[in-house]
Design a protein around this motif. Sequence first.
Motif, PDB file in Angstrom:
ATOM      1  N   TYR A  46       3.085   2.673  -6.030  1.00  0.00           N
ATOM      2  CA  TYR A  46       2.935   1.220  -5.925  1.00  0.00           C
ATOM      3  C   TYR A  46       3.939   0.536  -6.847  1.00  0.00           C
ATOM      4  CZ  TYR A  46      -1.593   2.960  -4.240  1.00  0.00           C
ATOM      5  OH  TYR A  46      -2.587   3.644  -3.581  1.00  0.00           O
ATOM      6  N   ALA A 106      -0.408 -12.069  -0.803  1.00  0.00           N
ATOM      7  CA  ALA A 106      -1.091 -10.823  -0.470  1.00  0.00           C
ATOM      8  C   ALA A 106      -2.531 -10.868  -0.913  1.00  0.00           C
ATOM      9  CB  ALA A 106      -0.366  -9.642  -1.120  1.00  0.00           C
ATOM     10  N   TYR A 107      -2.820 -11.708  -1.913  1.00  0.00           N
ATOM     11  CA  TYR A 107      -4.196 -11.755  -2.384  1.00  0.00           C
ATOM     12  C   TYR A 107      -4.761 -13.173  -2.434  1.00  0.00           C
ATOM     13  CZ  TYR A 107      -1.536 -12.480  -6.733  1.00  0.00           C
ATOM     14  OH  TYR A 107      -0.654 -12.914  -7.685  1.00  0.00           O
ATOM     15  N   ARG A 129      -5.900   4.567  -5.979  1.00  0.00           N
ATOM     16  CA  ARG A 129      -6.187   3.361  -5.215  1.00  0.00           C
ATOM     17  C   ARG A 129      -6.856   2.295  -6.075  1.00  0.00           C
ATOM     18  NH1 ARG A 129     -10.836   1.679  -2.532  1.00  0.00           N
ATOM     19  NH2 ARG A 129     -10.532   0.257  -0.766  1.00  0.00           N
ATOM     20  N   PHE A 174      -7.569 -10.148  -0.004  1.00  0.00           N
ATOM     21  CA  PHE A 174      -6.504  -9.152  -0.109  1.00  0.00           C
ATOM     22  C   PHE A 174      -6.974  -7.841   0.479  1.00  0.00           C
ATOM     23  CE2 PHE A 174      -8.976  -9.250  -3.929  1.00  0.00           C
ATOM     24  CZ  PHE A 174      -9.078  -7.951  -4.385  1.00  0.00           C
ATOM     25  N   GLU A 175      -6.475  -6.720   0.012  1.00  0.00           N
ATOM     26  CA  GLU A 175      -6.674  -5.434   0.676  1.00  0.00           C
ATOM     27  C   GLU A 175      -8.114  -4.944   0.711  1.00  0.00           C
ATOM     28  OE1 GLU A 175      -3.958  -2.605  -0.992  1.00  0.00           O
ATOM     29  OE2 GLU A 175      -2.351  -4.074  -0.993  1.00  0.00           O
ATOM     30  N   LEU A 196       0.836  -1.204   0.000  1.00  0.00           N
ATOM     31  CA  LEU A 196       0.000   0.000   0.000  1.00  0.00           C
ATOM     32  C   LEU A 196       0.859   1.238   0.000  1.00  0.00           C
ATOM     33  CD1 LEU A 196      -2.740  -0.897   2.607  1.00  0.00           C
ATOM     34  CD2 LEU A 196      -3.134  -0.286   0.224  1.00  0.00           C
ATOM     35  N   LEU A 255      -5.651  -1.563  -6.659  1.00  0.00           N
ATOM     36  CA  LEU A 255      -6.471  -2.709  -6.268  1.00  0.00           C
ATOM     37  C   LEU A 255      -6.854  -3.573  -7.461  1.00  0.00           C
ATOM     38  CD1 LEU A 255      -8.797  -1.172  -3.526  1.00  0.00           C
ATOM     39  CD2 LEU A 255      -6.764  -2.609  -3.225  1.00  0.00           C
ATOM     40  N   SER A 289       4.250  -3.328   3.305  1.00  0.00           N
ATOM     41  CA  SER A 289       3.509  -4.584   3.216  1.00  0.00           C
ATOM     42  C   SER A 289       4.177  -5.676   4.047  1.00  0.00           C
ATOM     43  CB  SER A 289       3.440  -5.037   1.754  1.00  0.00           C
ATOM     44  OG  SER A 289       2.863  -6.302   1.683  1.00  0.00           O
TER      45      SER A 289
END
Length: 546
Positions: free
Chosen positions: A219, A38-39, A176, A72-73, A26, A180, A31
């Motif tokens: 990112y 992560a996902y 963002r 994930f996020e 992020l 994502l 991270s």
Amino acid sequence: MRAERKAVQSTIKVLGAHFMYVAHFLWGVASLAAPSGAYASQPTAPVAVLDAQIGGAMQCERLIEEDFKNSFEAPLSVLSAKLVPASDGAGEYCAVNGYIQPQIQFEVRLPSKNWNGRYFQVGCGGFCGVININNCADALAANFVVAAHNMGHVGQVVKDPIWGSDPTLREDYAGRSTHLMSIAGKALAERYYGKRPARSYFRGCSTGGREGLTEAQRYPEDFDGIIAGDPAFPGRLGAIANNWDAQKLLRDDGSEVFTPAKLAVLNNGVMKACDKLDGLSDGILTDPRACKFDPAKLQCKKEDGPDCLTAEQVAAAKALYSGPVNSRGEKLMPGATPYGSELSWSGAGRRSLAEGYLRYLAFPTNPPADYNYRTFNFDTDVAKTEQMAALYDPVAPFQAPDLRAFEKRGGKLIVYHGWADAGVSPMALLDYYAQVTSRQGGGEKVREWFRVFMVPGMFHCRGGSAPNTFEMLPEIVKWVEQGQAPDRVVATQSGPQGVIRTRPLFPYPAFAKYTGKGDVNDAANWVSASPKKEPDDRLDWIRAPK
């Protein structure tokens, strides 16, 4: 398009290697995730082997049953998943539609039988609000997994972004959502194939170009290779440059100062004065900065006529060529509208972008409903837009770009820009590039991982009476996977009867120069030329890095 697809396919077929994918993080938050985990909600899947013609490991339609809420996020919901038969050069694929919390709508297309192990994501334009999945056609035909999203809201690309009343949607538009989407797209690929993408790529122009630069800065782990065209910084353009142009190109009643015929008069005057400065009279300015034409030379002596400009039109042209300033003469933008762009000038187009931005995105709190673009004061209101500019623009006011993390992880960046782009000043891009080269070791070192291609005569992202069609996807793939940096890219200008002319593009500051022999419209008769000294294109303007 068919020829471009074949070119991409041909290039991709010769590439092959087995690479690990690196974890995402992020913006501003380190991270703690492992690569791909992560996902992934299941044990880490192996990395795909490039060009292995991988097929789906599950039924496409079953993806709608998969749970991505805690993967994930941000939670992801699949709304539909169905197989689409092969057509238009692309093989059969699994089309997945869904959204990421809160409302980032997307489509991902996954080749069902012959995935090449790569992930490709396309950017948007203007205020977005749409899913540009068809702009992935060439990559899909070359068997990439492809993805596109609406940047977090529904709307029209150049119409009032009323969604800007919501701070969360502003954050999604700022970058963002693009981040994502990259995680979600790879998560879907991993779930469908049981393998993680080996390499990932991004391509976009205008707002999409801005997305690319934002990814590289905020990112840097998301993409191995990024192609960013004519990057538009909303905080500079919406409130300042587009608004300045709109105020100069439109009268108080909304009518255009220039008719198309008068824009042609102005353009003809520019070409007559400056076309030969690059040694060739061909209707293309190799570098419009060399042109010093004064539009006052075209002012009508007495009454208005078809071959001259009115005093009002001369004043408007001068204002665009000089760029936005306040009453103290301070430059409010890096660069200005370039010579050679006149045929694309549109007051109405500038107003739509400027007014939409000012009413719904420019200020921390939106102004009253009756606010219009002429309300903006270039002396007192510019500072009021800095907070939101820091959110949307890849580089915040008074700061320099910092791509050291992207460089360190081995990322490769190609940026192209039309020299005749009236919507986004090409000088602003060169200022950005100069800031990077100054910070990160100089031009020669930076060109090991970041190259700029200036396109003479091209308008914003496309158009213009010049070679303006070229394919950068094979180039970025070769650079990332084989270490083969792009030294020469051929651009094509086409018409109803086919190819009009071709011309090579070279990494800036190099430029194309005619050899003096052979067909001037054939790229084979052009070579690379360079200035005697590496230029320093950093510009002095009100928000320049401190």
